[in-house]
Scaffold this motif. Sequence first.
Motif, PDB file in Angstrom:
ATOM      1  N   LEU A 114       0.823  -1.210   0.000  1.00 34.76           N
ATOM      2  CA  LEU A 114       0.000   0.000   0.000  1.00 34.76           C
ATOM      3  C   LEU A 114       0.855   1.258   0.000  1.00 34.76           C
ATOM      4  CD1 LEU A 114      -2.504  -1.072   2.808  1.00 34.76           C
ATOM      5  CD2 LEU A 114      -2.712  -1.469   0.349  1.00 34.76           C
ATOM      6  N   GLY A 115       2.114   1.131   0.439  1.00 32.44           N
ATOM      7  CA  GLY A 115       3.004   2.280   0.535  1.00 32.44           C
ATOM      8  C   GLY A 115       4.146   1.978   1.482  1.00 32.44           C
ATOM      9  N   MET A 116       4.641   3.028   2.129  1.00 33.64           N
ATOM     10  CA  MET A 116       5.755   2.869   3.069  1.00 33.64           C
ATOM     11  C   MET A 116       5.752   4.019   4.063  1.00 33.64           C
ATOM     12  SD  MET A 116       9.150   3.930   0.933  1.00 33.64           S
ATOM     13  CE  MET A 116       9.270   5.561   0.186  1.00 33.64           C
ATOM     14  N   VAL A 117       6.570   3.847   5.102  1.00 33.90           N
ATOM     15  CA  VAL A 117       6.728   4.879   6.120  1.00 33.90           C
ATOM     16  C   VAL A 117       8.065   4.664   6.826  1.00 33.90           C
ATOM     17  CG1 VAL A 117       5.540   3.553   7.938  1.00 33.90           C
ATOM     18  CG2 VAL A 117       5.546   6.070   8.032  1.00 33.90           C
ATOM     19  N   GLY A 144      -8.527   6.313   3.016  1.00 33.95           N
ATOM     20  CA  GLY A 144      -8.240   6.415   4.447  1.00 33.95           C
ATOM     21  C   GLY A 144      -7.019   5.634   4.898  1.00 33.95           C
ATOM     22  N   ILE A 145      -6.189   5.199   3.942  1.00 42.88           N
ATOM     23  CA  ILE A 145      -5.016   4.387   4.282  1.00 42.88           C
ATOM     24  C   ILE A 145      -4.012   5.201   5.103  1.00 42.88           C
ATOM     25  CG2 ILE A 145      -3.078   3.027   3.368  1.00 42.88           C
ATOM     26  CD1 ILE A 145      -5.788   1.730   2.789  1.00 42.88           C
ATOM     27  N   GLY A 146      -3.743   6.436   4.700  1.00 42.50           N
ATOM     28  CA  GLY A 146      -2.785   7.268   5.433  1.00 42.50           C
ATOM     29  C   GLY A 146      -3.205   7.457   6.884  1.00 42.50           C
ATOM     30  N   THR A 147      -4.481   7.717   7.091  1.00 44.34           N
ATOM     31  CA  THR A 147      -5.004   7.875   8.448  1.00 44.34           C
ATOM     32  C   THR A 147      -4.859   6.580   9.230  1.00 44.34           C
ATOM     33  OG1 THR A 147      -6.558   9.554   7.674  1.00 44.34           O
ATOM     34  CG2 THR A 147      -7.048   8.509   9.781  1.00 44.34           C
ATOM     35  N   LYS A 148      -5.150   5.463   8.589  1.00 44.26           N
ATOM     36  CA  LYS A 148      -5.039   4.152   9.235  1.00 44.26           C
ATOM     37  C   LYS A 148      -3.579   3.873   9.636  1.00 44.26           C
ATOM     38  CE  LYS A 148      -6.382  -0.072  10.309  1.00 44.26           C
ATOM     39  NZ  LYS A 148      -6.715  -0.268  11.698  1.00 44.26           N
ATOM     40  N   TYR A 185      -4.100  18.416   6.318  1.00 48.29           N
ATOM     41  CA  TYR A 185      -4.416  17.008   6.578  1.00 48.29           C
ATOM     42  C   TYR A 185      -3.939  16.615   7.979  1.00 48.29           C
ATOM     43  CZ  TYR A 185      -3.938  11.890   6.180  1.00 48.29           C
ATOM     44  OH  TYR A 185      -3.992  10.533   6.400  1.00 48.29           O
ATOM     45  N   TYR A 186      -2.681  16.926   8.293  1.00 52.96           N
ATOM     46  CA  TYR A 186      -2.140  16.577   9.604  1.00 52.96           C
ATOM     47  C   TYR A 186      -2.843  17.344  10.723  1.00 52.96           C
ATOM     48  CZ  TYR A 186       1.608  14.005   7.283  1.00 52.96           C
ATOM     49  OH  TYR A 186       2.315  13.114   6.532  1.00 52.96           O
ATOM     50  N   GLU A 187      -3.142  18.620  10.489  1.00 49.40           N
ATOM     51  CA  GLU A 187      -3.837  19.423  11.499  1.00 49.40           C
ATOM     52  C   GLU A 187      -5.231  18.853  11.770  1.00 49.40           C
ATOM     53  OE1 GLU A 187      -3.523  23.403   9.928  1.00 49.40           O
ATOM     54  OE2 GLU A 187      -1.347  23.408  10.214  1.00 49.40           O
ATOM     55  N   ASN A 188      -5.909  18.397  10.720  1.00 50.72           N
ATOM     56  CA  ASN A 188      -7.236  17.805  10.891  1.00 50.72           C
ATOM     57  C   ASN A 188      -7.191  16.476  11.644  1.00 50.72           C
ATOM     58  OD1 ASN A 188      -8.551  19.922   9.613  1.00 50.72           O
ATOM     59  ND2 ASN A 188      -8.434  18.976   7.605  1.00 50.72           N
ATOM     60  N   LEU A 189      -6.024  15.846  11.692  1.00 48.30           N
ATOM     61  CA  LEU A 189      -5.864  14.598  12.442  1.00 48.30           C
ATOM     62  C   LEU A 189      -5.392  14.851  13.878  1.00 48.30           C
ATOM     63  CD1 LEU A 189      -4.250  12.290   9.730  1.00 48.30           C
ATOM     64  CD2 LEU A 189      -6.591  12.221  10.605  1.00 48.30           C
ATOM     65  N   GLY A 190      -5.344  16.117  14.284  1.00 47.98           N
ATOM     66  CA  GLY A 190      -5.015  16.445  15.664  1.00 47.98           C
ATOM     67  C   GLY A 190      -3.569  16.821  15.921  1.00 47.98           C
TER      68      GLY A 190
END
Length: 166
Positions: A69-72, A105-109, A140-145
Amino acid sequence: MKIVFKQIEIKDKNEVLALFKETAEKINKMNINHWQYWKNPPQEKITWVEEGILNHEFFFVENSHQENLGMVRILNEDLLYWGEQNEKAKYIHSLVVREAYNGKGIGTKILQEIENNAKNDNCKYLRLDADSKNPKLCSYYENLGFQKVGKKELSLSTYNLYEKNI
């Protein structure tokens, strides 16, 4: 959806660089001047990737069907961007979701899973940065807290520093 973090090995370096390039091209299509150096990365960025892989900080993100799905990149300290810190934290870099999985929603997950792991590791914060030239990503990051707590100027760009109390 269940996600799994799979340790990236040095033999996977070219796949990591290809993922960065693919993401830079996707971002360029959105007319955002962010990560464009990954199309032809300077040696300092290649070395940064190699060091991260050798330090066991880079992970492929897979679903239960072993689809990539990606990486981190997840670090226990980040001296380059954050300097010496007293509070225990996890530092997130290079969160990449493949284009085929965008908008699901993968990034959020991925961020939620890292947060859960960080809590289990008794961390107080999740920390990350976002290129200041990418306001959509910053929002995006601000909306995630995540709260903006500073800026870091490096040779390739200026980055907003974000943290989330967990």
